[in-house]
Design an enzyme around this catalytic site. Structure first.
Site, mmCIF file in Angstrom:
data_model
loop_
_atom_site.group_PDB
_atom_site.id
_atom_site.type_symbol
_atom_site.label_atom_id
_atom_site.label_comp_id
_atom_site.label_asym_id
_atom_site.label_seq_id
_atom_site.Cartn_x
_atom_site.Cartn_y
_atom_site.Cartn_z
ATOM 1 N N LYS A 55 9.773 -1.262 1.681
ATOM 2 C CA LYS A 55 9.569 0.191 1.176
ATOM 3 C C LYS A 55 9.731 1.296 2.258
ATOM 4 O O LYS A 55 10.505 2.226 2.164
ATOM 5 C CB LYS A 55 7.986 0.571 0.340
ATOM 6 N N THR A 56 9.028 0.988 3.217
ATOM 7 C CA THR A 56 9.126 2.250 4.534
ATOM 8 C C THR A 56 10.372 1.834 5.166
ATOM 9 O O THR A 56 10.949 2.850 5.457
ATOM 10 C CB THR A 56 7.990 1.387 5.614
ATOM 11 N N ASP A 70 6.429 9.533 -0.343
ATOM 12 C CA ASP A 70 6.111 8.008 -0.354
ATOM 13 C C ASP A 70 4.938 7.787 -1.019
ATOM 14 O O ASP A 70 4.048 8.689 -1.350
ATOM 15 C CB ASP A 70 5.818 7.704 1.022
ATOM 16 N N GLU A 71 4.687 6.503 -1.438
ATOM 17 C CA GLU A 71 3.501 6.096 -2.380
ATOM 18 C C GLU A 71 3.175 7.248 -3.655
ATOM 19 O O GLU A 71 2.069 7.672 -4.027
ATOM 20 C CB GLU A 71 2.235 6.154 -1.453
ATOM 21 N N GLN A 102 0.617 -0.894 -7.865
ATOM 22 C CA GLN A 102 -0.337 -0.838 -6.602
ATOM 23 C C GLN A 102 -1.061 0.716 -6.885
ATOM 24 O O GLN A 102 -1.529 1.015 -5.679
ATOM 25 C CB GLN A 102 0.315 -1.048 -5.341
ATOM 26 N N ARG A 147 -1.829 -9.061 -0.180
ATOM 27 C CA ARG A 147 -1.863 -8.640 1.278
ATOM 28 C C ARG A 147 -1.657 -10.009 2.335
ATOM 29 O O ARG A 147 -1.348 -10.102 3.268
ATOM 30 C CB ARG A 147 -3.171 -8.290 1.543
#
Length: 739
Positions: free
Chosen positions: A32-33, A218-219, A249, A602
């Protein structure tokens, strides 16, 4: 454009589609980043906008820094000029410029949650209310929630369902008046006042709408109503808005996050282009498939199928323990074992849990076993008392009207200004609609004795001198002067205790931070006001400890965005995870399932899920059932705990003897394991040495790691296969040497 070769097909499609509304659904570990930063770099590379016309909104300062660094590596120095930061930092900067248009000065103070609670507590006291009923922390949280939903004090009171909420509405109203009088905003105001600014001054909104040609968020699944509205207002002209996130998420409803923002994005922008990043680069196939099998049960979601080309990996280990103490021992033992088998460092491990209270047993066991660890979610550097004291003086130097800062330090270090004096000042200020600072200017009229009036005048003069210095010197010079001349450093040093020295060193570290701020080549403005604005928006996730080789202990909420080679998820029990509070609605239970999905994803290589059959909660021993989430994982991805039959445990006993009828009492199980006869003969304590294999009647087989002490005080550190590491006094240990 060579950097596009770093992307897979789906990532490249998302990066190179520029015009119009766009939504990128990014599964866990899907890069994503990278997509965010490469898209910004692509826009700059193509000359579609100047850096100052790009707005990128994140949720942590750390994420913003990482993205800026990546853009710099891709396109060079111009990448540094992209307008990028958290929602609160970006709109704080806008408000610094526009504050006077809504009745504030540009030097307004930002109140953190502690400041807000103290202000609420003060109002509750002034109104003569019982703070056990009108709890300041609860009311401050309620006010924050109302602000995030853009509910004003007037609307709050109009919709109050009972007398209690009517009173809370009155507290909310007085809270807002107090903030205004102190030229202060709380954290929520940085968004709420920005919305007010844009709604009441169309020309200001017009300026920023045309300034930001491209907006990226973002997010996006974590945005609240205020954040949603701000981005919608800014994007209304160009509609070049790109949101990136993962509905699977979305785990921050308790902070006001609204999953409907991402689920309904296609309704807000009917011509939106949707991209799905479904390849996970982080985890093994077993971990990815297990996560998919669980999250598929949620109804409210955007459909996607996350996959990975990584190795199949080990099955997910399920561990059952009798108690939280045994759970902690087994986790510590497995970490030590994995360090040896896979050459892992401490930093490769994370122990995740649903609630902070669960960390205690884990911490205790890690201390005993010598594992280095760090608990996240505790007190961050900028929340420590000594730091907040120095910062309060700094705040007063910039904005003397800040009542909360003044109350914090008016008698610290002690200067003879007691509670009675402060109460008189508060009453006088309240009757005349003044700030406490303005009351100090009229100290002679308050009815105080000459000595007290002189003390107040001296305090005011000191603060004024700091203000003058702040206009002439940089942040480090002013901060150093304040720390020394306020008496704080002297007071901490004179405590002559280890704790006092630690606090003194913390203040020195704050001065180091100020010096680093001033000397940073990226800082154009190095004033105390700029430094305060910077640290006011600091979060615990931004701290970087010097030694990073520790096992990470944190709640699952804190772990979002992180990854580890090996993850232990403890407390997998009904009413703990999922939480008992989530059983009231499907939406709440689905959020708990998303939280579990975040925890599972994670892990990169190894994942261990652990539950205890009994656990102390709220002072009571509770017996637990395994979490329903464990049953929702497809069996093919799980390795369940082995449950050997009793006869298999007693296998050292010959088969013919097991078959024969017994006479008399049954032998204790521990003796049977020890060697098949009733005579257990422990070794002489003086014979026990490091390196020996031993047997203990309670703990089983183990290896002696170390022996220390003399005579009756001689003790051994033994690592037992089933019970982990123990320190035993040898005269009582009754160890048998078996190898």
């Amino acid at each position: 454009m060579e950097f596009l070769n770093d992307l897979n097909e789906a990532q490249r499609a998302a990066v190179t589609h520029i015009e119009g509304p766009q939504m990128v659904i990014a599964g866990a570990g899907s890069g994503k980043t990278r997509v965010l930063t490469y898209r910004l770099a692509f826009i700059l590379d193509q000359g579609l906008a100047y850096p100052q016309e790009l707005l990128a909104l994140t949720f942590t300062n750390k994420a913003a820094r990482e993205m800026k660094d990546r853009i710099f590596r891709l396109v060079g120095p111009e990448g540094k000029s992209v307008v990028m930061g958290t929602f609160h930092s970006i709109f704080s900067r806008i408000l610094r410029v526009e504050a006077e248009k809504i009745g504030y000065t540009s030097s307004y103070t930002i109140y953190d949650s502690d400041d807000s609670q103290r202000l609420v507590k003060k109002i509750v006291k002034e109104k003569g209310l019982d703070d056990k009923i009108f709890k300041p922390r609860v009311i401050a949280h309620g006010i924050s929630g109302a602000k995030n939903r853009l509910i004003s004090p007037k609307q709050f009171k109009e919709h109050a369902i009972d007398d209690f909420n009517q009173r809370v509405g009155e507290i909310y109203h007085l809270y807002e008046l107090s903030l205004r009088k102190a030229n202060a905003m709380d954290f929520d105001d940085l968004l709420v006042k920005s919305i007010y600014l844009f709604q009441t001054l169309p020309d200001v909104l017009y300026k920023y709408q045309h300034r930001f040609k491209y907006i990226m968020v973002d997010e996006y699944q974590d945005t609240n109503h205020a954040q949603y509205l701000l981005t919608k207002m800014l994007a209304a002209v160009h509609e070049n808005i790109c949101v990136v996130g993962d509905d699977a998420q979305s785990i921050y409803a308790f902070r006001g996050a609204n999953i409907q923002n991402i689920l309904n994005f296609q309704k807000d922008y009917p011509d939106v282009k949707v991209f799905k990043l479904e390849q996970n680069y982080r985890s093994t196939q077993n971990i990815v498939n297990a996560a998919n099998s669980v999250i598929a049960r949620n109804k409210d979601q955007i459909q996607k199928k996350v996959f990975t080309l990584n190795e199949e990996g080990e099955l997910i280990h399920l561990v059952e323990s009798s108690s939280e103490q045994e759970e902690a021992r087994r986790v510590s033992s497995m970490i030590r074992e994995q360090k040896q088998l896979y050459n892992f460092f401490n930093r490769d491990f994370a122990v995740l849990y649903r609630t902070n209270a669960q960390s205690r047993a884990i911490e205790d066991e890690m201390r005993r076993s010598g594992l280095k660890y760090k608990v996240f979610g505790g007190l961050s550097f900028y929340q420590r008392k000594e730091i907040k004291d120095v910062v309060a003086y700094m705040r007063l130097a910039i904005n003397p009207l800040d009542d909360q800062a003044l109350l914090r330090v008016i008698n610290y270090p002690k200067r003879g200004i007691g509670k009675t004096t402060i109460d008189k000042l508060t009453v006088y200020a309240g009757k005349r609609g003044l700030s406490l600072w303005q009351t100090l200017e009229e100290a002679e009229l308050v009815g105080l004795n000459k000595r007290t009036t002189t003390l107040l005048k001296n305090f005011a003069t000191m603060i004024k001198s700091y203000g003058v210095l702040a206009q002439k010197r940089d942040a480090y010079e002013v901060a150093s002067h304040i720390a020394k001349h306020s008496g704080i450093l002297k007071d901490l040093h004179s405590e002559n205790t280890i704790e006092g020295l630690g606090r003194w060193e913390n203040v020195q570290e704050l001065l180091n931070a100020a010096q680093g701020f001033v000397e940073s080549p990226e800082q154009e403005e190095v004033s105390l006001e700029s430094f305060l604005a910077d640290i006011s928006l600091f979060t615990s996730q931004d701290e970087n400890p010097e030694d990073d080789d520790y096992v990470t202990l944190m709640t699952i909420h804190s772990a979002k965005g992180l990854e580890f080679e090996s993850v232990f998820l403890v407390g997998m029990e009904e009413n703990l995870f999922p939480s008992a509070l989530s059983m009231e609605s499907r939406a709440d239970l689905e959020e708990e399932r998303r939280l579990f999905y975040v925890a599972v994803t994670r892990a990169k290589k190894r994942l261990t899920l652990s539950y205890a059959k009994s656990r102390y909660r709220f002072g009571q021993l509770q017996f637990n059932e395994p979490s329903r989430f464990l049953d929702e994982i497809d069996e093919q991805y799980l390795k369940r705990p082995e449950r050997p039959a009793l006869r298999e445990v007693r296998s050292p006993i010959p088969a013919e003897r097991r078959a024969a009828p017994r006479q008399g009492k049954l032998r204790p199980l521990s003796r049977a394991i020890a060697g098949g006869n009733d005579s257990f003969q422990p070794a002489d304590p003086t014979q026990i040495q490091a390196g020996l294999q031993v047997y203990h009647q309670k703990f089983g087989k183990g290896k002696v790691l170390n022996v220390e002490g003399e005579g009756p005080n001689r003790k051994a550190t033994v690592h037992f296969q089933q019970k982990g590491q123990r320190v035993l006094l040898l005269k009582y240990a009754r160890l048998k040497i078996i190898g």
